[in-house]
Write a protein that holds these residues in place. Structure first.
Motif, mmCIF file in Angstrom:
data_model
loop_
_atom_site.group_PDB
_atom_site.id
_atom_site.type_symbol
_atom_site.label_atom_id
_atom_site.label_comp_id
_atom_site.label_asym_id
_atom_site.label_seq_id
_atom_site.Cartn_x
_atom_site.Cartn_y
_atom_site.Cartn_z
ATOM 1 N N PRO A 146 0.683 -1.382 -0.250
ATOM 2 C CA PRO A 146 -0.043 0.034 -0.037
ATOM 3 C C PRO A 146 0.832 1.175 0.185
ATOM 4 C CG PRO A 146 -0.833 -1.606 1.389
ATOM 5 C CD PRO A 146 0.408 -2.211 1.076
ATOM 6 N N GLY A 147 0.550 2.038 -0.849
ATOM 7 C CA GLY A 147 1.175 3.441 -0.935
ATOM 8 C C GLY A 147 2.581 3.279 -1.647
ATOM 9 N N LYS A 148 2.918 2.036 -2.004
ATOM 10 C CA LYS A 148 4.280 2.050 -2.717
ATOM 11 C C LYS A 148 4.119 1.601 -4.203
ATOM 12 C CE LYS A 148 6.799 0.966 1.643
ATOM 13 N NZ LYS A 148 7.781 -0.153 2.186
ATOM 14 N N GLN A 149 5.378 1.791 -4.764
ATOM 15 C CA GLN A 149 5.095 1.383 -6.233
ATOM 16 C C GLN A 149 5.423 -0.191 -6.458
ATOM 17 O OE1 GLN A 149 8.414 3.658 -8.169
ATOM 18 N NE2 GLN A 149 6.748 5.047 -9.092
ATOM 19 N N ARG A 150 5.039 -0.601 -7.460
ATOM 20 C CA ARG A 150 5.334 -2.231 -7.994
ATOM 21 C C ARG A 150 6.899 -2.490 -7.911
ATOM 22 N NH1 ARG A 150 1.663 -5.239 -12.080
ATOM 23 N NH2 ARG A 150 -0.106 -4.276 -10.832
ATOM 24 N N GLU A 151 7.307 -3.478 -7.326
ATOM 25 C CA GLU A 151 8.608 -3.894 -7.306
ATOM 26 C C GLU A 151 8.944 -5.119 -7.693
ATOM 27 O OE1 GLU A 151 10.634 -3.377 -3.455
ATOM 28 O OE2 GLU A 151 9.089 -4.786 -2.570
ATOM 29 N N LEU A 152 9.943 -5.369 -8.413
ATOM 30 C CA LEU A 152 10.353 -6.732 -8.603
ATOM 31 C C LEU A 152 10.841 -7.603 -7.483
ATOM 32 C CD1 LEU A 152 11.371 -8.884 -10.825
ATOM 33 C CD2 LEU A 152 13.529 -7.896 -10.379
ATOM 34 N N VAL A 153 10.356 -8.630 -7.474
ATOM 35 C CA VAL A 153 10.545 -9.735 -6.311
ATOM 36 C C VAL A 153 11.577 -10.927 -6.905
ATOM 37 C CG1 VAL A 153 9.774 -11.762 -4.604
ATOM 38 C CG2 VAL A 153 8.416 -9.441 -5.152
ATOM 39 N N ALA A 154 11.294 -11.487 -7.901
ATOM 40 C CA ALA A 154 12.178 -12.501 -8.436
ATOM 41 C C ALA A 154 11.900 -12.474 -9.921
ATOM 42 C CB ALA A 154 11.926 -13.634 -7.648
ATOM 43 N N VAL A 155 12.823 -13.191 -10.819
ATOM 44 C CA VAL A 155 12.594 -13.306 -11.980
ATOM 45 C C VAL A 155 13.537 -14.621 -12.328
ATOM 46 C CG1 VAL A 155 14.438 -11.911 -13.067
ATOM 47 C CG2 VAL A 155 12.446 -12.492 -14.410
ATOM 48 N N ILE A 156 12.929 -15.397 -13.197
ATOM 49 C CA ILE A 156 13.561 -16.798 -13.686
ATOM 50 C C ILE A 156 13.281 -16.785 -15.225
ATOM 51 C CG2 ILE A 156 11.266 -17.971 -12.887
ATOM 52 C CD1 ILE A 156 13.259 -20.446 -12.221
ATOM 53 N N ASP A 157 14.529 -17.161 -15.625
ATOM 54 C CA ASP A 157 14.268 -17.474 -17.380
ATOM 55 C C ASP A 157 14.168 -18.730 -17.445
ATOM 56 O OD1 ASP A 157 18.100 -17.316 -17.806
ATOM 57 O OD2 ASP A 157 16.825 -18.875 -16.970
ATOM 58 N N VAL A 158 14.086 -19.059 -18.821
ATOM 59 C CA VAL A 158 13.577 -20.367 -19.099
ATOM 60 C C VAL A 158 14.645 -21.465 -18.970
ATOM 61 C CG1 VAL A 158 14.578 -20.086 -21.439
ATOM 62 C CG2 VAL A 158 12.390 -21.584 -21.368
ATOM 63 N N GLY A 159 16.026 -21.102 -18.805
ATOM 64 C CA GLY A 159 16.938 -21.970 -18.346
ATOM 65 C C GLY A 159 17.051 -22.217 -16.733
ATOM 66 N N GLY A 160 16.363 -21.475 -15.839
ATOM 67 C CA GLY A 160 16.024 -21.626 -14.455
ATOM 68 C C GLY A 160 17.153 -20.612 -13.830
ATOM 69 N N SER A 161 17.721 -19.769 -14.399
ATOM 70 C CA SER A 161 18.379 -18.617 -13.498
ATOM 71 C C SER A 161 17.445 -17.730 -13.186
ATOM 72 C CB SER A 161 19.440 -17.890 -14.871
ATOM 73 O OG SER A 161 20.441 -19.058 -15.264
ATOM 74 N N THR A 162 18.031 -17.421 -11.814
ATOM 75 C CA THR A 162 16.893 -16.395 -11.102
ATOM 76 C C THR A 162 17.673 -15.116 -10.762
ATOM 77 O OG1 THR A 162 17.776 -17.805 -9.416
ATOM 78 C CG2 THR A 162 15.583 -18.309 -10.278
ATOM 79 N N ASN A 163 17.043 -14.109 -10.591
ATOM 80 C CA ASN A 163 17.526 -12.720 -10.042
ATOM 81 C C ASN A 163 16.494 -12.515 -8.934
ATOM 82 O OD1 ASN A 163 20.147 -11.827 -11.208
ATOM 83 N ND2 ASN A 163 18.957 -12.034 -12.936
ATOM 84 N N TYR A 164 16.965 -12.004 -7.919
ATOM 85 C CA TYR A 164 15.992 -11.467 -6.680
ATOM 86 C C TYR A 164 16.283 -10.504 -6.367
ATOM 87 C CZ TYR A 164 15.386 -16.805 -6.363
ATOM 88 O OH TYR A 164 15.206 -17.835 -6.492
ATOM 89 N N ALA A 165 15.255 -9.538 -5.623
ATOM 90 C CA ALA A 165 15.587 -8.285 -4.934
ATOM 91 C C ALA A 165 16.432 -8.452 -3.816
ATOM 92 C CB ALA A 165 14.133 -7.975 -4.650
ATOM 93 N N ASP A 166 17.114 -7.540 -3.367
ATOM 94 C CA ASP A 166 17.967 -7.635 -2.288
ATOM 95 C C ASP A 166 17.425 -8.081 -1.066
ATOM 96 O OD1 ASP A 166 20.341 -5.184 -3.279
ATOM 97 O OD2 ASP A 166 20.289 -7.066 -3.821
ATOM 98 N N SER A 167 16.071 -7.374 -0.970
ATOM 99 C CA SER A 167 15.607 -7.580 0.395
ATOM 100 C C SER A 167 15.011 -9.033 0.581
ATOM 101 C CB SER A 167 14.171 -6.709 0.247
ATOM 102 O OG SER A 167 13.367 -6.771 -0.898
ATOM 103 N N VAL A 168 14.803 -9.923 -0.420
ATOM 104 C CA VAL A 168 14.235 -11.164 -0.460
ATOM 105 C C VAL A 168 15.343 -12.354 -0.483
ATOM 106 C CG1 VAL A 168 11.999 -10.516 -1.189
ATOM 107 C CG2 VAL A 168 13.578 -11.790 -2.825
ATOM 108 N N LYS A 169 16.588 -11.762 -0.963
ATOM 109 C CA LYS A 169 17.674 -12.987 -1.125
ATOM 110 C C LYS A 169 17.833 -13.920 0.058
ATOM 111 C CE LYS A 169 20.238 -10.566 -4.729
ATOM 112 N NZ LYS A 169 21.511 -9.789 -5.018
ATOM 113 N N GLY A 170 18.007 -15.276 -0.049
ATOM 114 C CA GLY A 170 18.357 -15.927 0.875
ATOM 115 C C GLY A 170 17.008 -16.372 1.664
ATOM 116 N N ARG A 171 15.987 -15.876 1.440
ATOM 117 C CA ARG A 171 14.618 -16.129 2.002
ATOM 118 C C ARG A 171 13.555 -16.709 0.946
ATOM 119 N NH1 ARG A 171 11.351 -12.322 4.195
ATOM 120 N NH2 ARG A 171 12.049 -10.635 2.769
ATOM 121 N N PHE A 172 13.585 -15.996 -0.191
ATOM 122 C CA PHE A 172 12.759 -16.351 -1.394
ATOM 123 C C PHE A 172 13.279 -17.356 -2.235
ATOM 124 C CE2 PHE A 172 9.424 -12.658 -0.950
ATOM 125 C CZ PHE A 172 9.412 -12.924 0.552
ATOM 126 N N THR A 173 12.592 -18.277 -2.935
ATOM 127 C CA THR A 173 12.942 -18.891 -4.144
ATOM 128 C C THR A 173 12.183 -19.102 -5.025
ATOM 129 O OG1 THR A 173 14.502 -20.555 -2.537
ATOM 130 C CG2 THR A 173 13.927 -21.302 -4.520
#
Length: 119
Positions: free
Chosen positions: A41-68
């Motif tokens: 609420p009151g914030k912009q939409r932000e990226l949490v995680a993206v995964i490509d077709v090969g399975g490579s992932t990128n995460y927001a710093d705030s969720v690294k180590g906690r989200f998969t």
């Protein structure tokens, strides 16, 4: 018409876990990146995680180590396992996919699923 539908949101206590799922349907010839965004609420939409077709992932710093993030390419589904949840993770979570239909690539979004983390 392509549709993305999220499920798995809900209310959880701090330190708890949730697993979000996203199903796709419609005329899909191929999918490139898939992922998750969130909007508090009151914030912009932000990226949490993206995964490509090969399975490579990128995460927001705030969720690294906690989200998969993971995906099932055969089923055109993407998942988000969220562990050690914090109150600041409270947001509407949106599934995203870059999809090739018959003639073009386009971005598609789900309707969102609410995740609430109580302190």
């Amino acid at each position: 018409q392509v549709q993305l539908v999220e499920s798995g949101g809900g209310l959880v206590q701090t330190g708890g876990s949730l697993r979000l799922s996203c199903t796709t349907s419609g005329s899909i010839f191929g999918i490139d990146d898939m992922g998750w965004y969130r909007q508090a609420p009151g914030k912009q939409r932000e990226l949490v995680a993206v995964i490509d077709v090969g399975g490579s992932t990128n995460y927001a710093d705030s969720v690294k180590g906690r989200f998969t993030a993971s995906r099932d390419n055969a089923k055109n589904m993407v998942y988000l396992q969220m562990n050690s949840l914090k109150p600041e993770d409270t947001a509407v979570y949106y599934c995203y996919a870059h999809i090739y239909q018959q003639t073009n690539w386009a971005d598609y979004w789900g309707q969102g699923t609410q995740v609430t983390v109580s302190s």
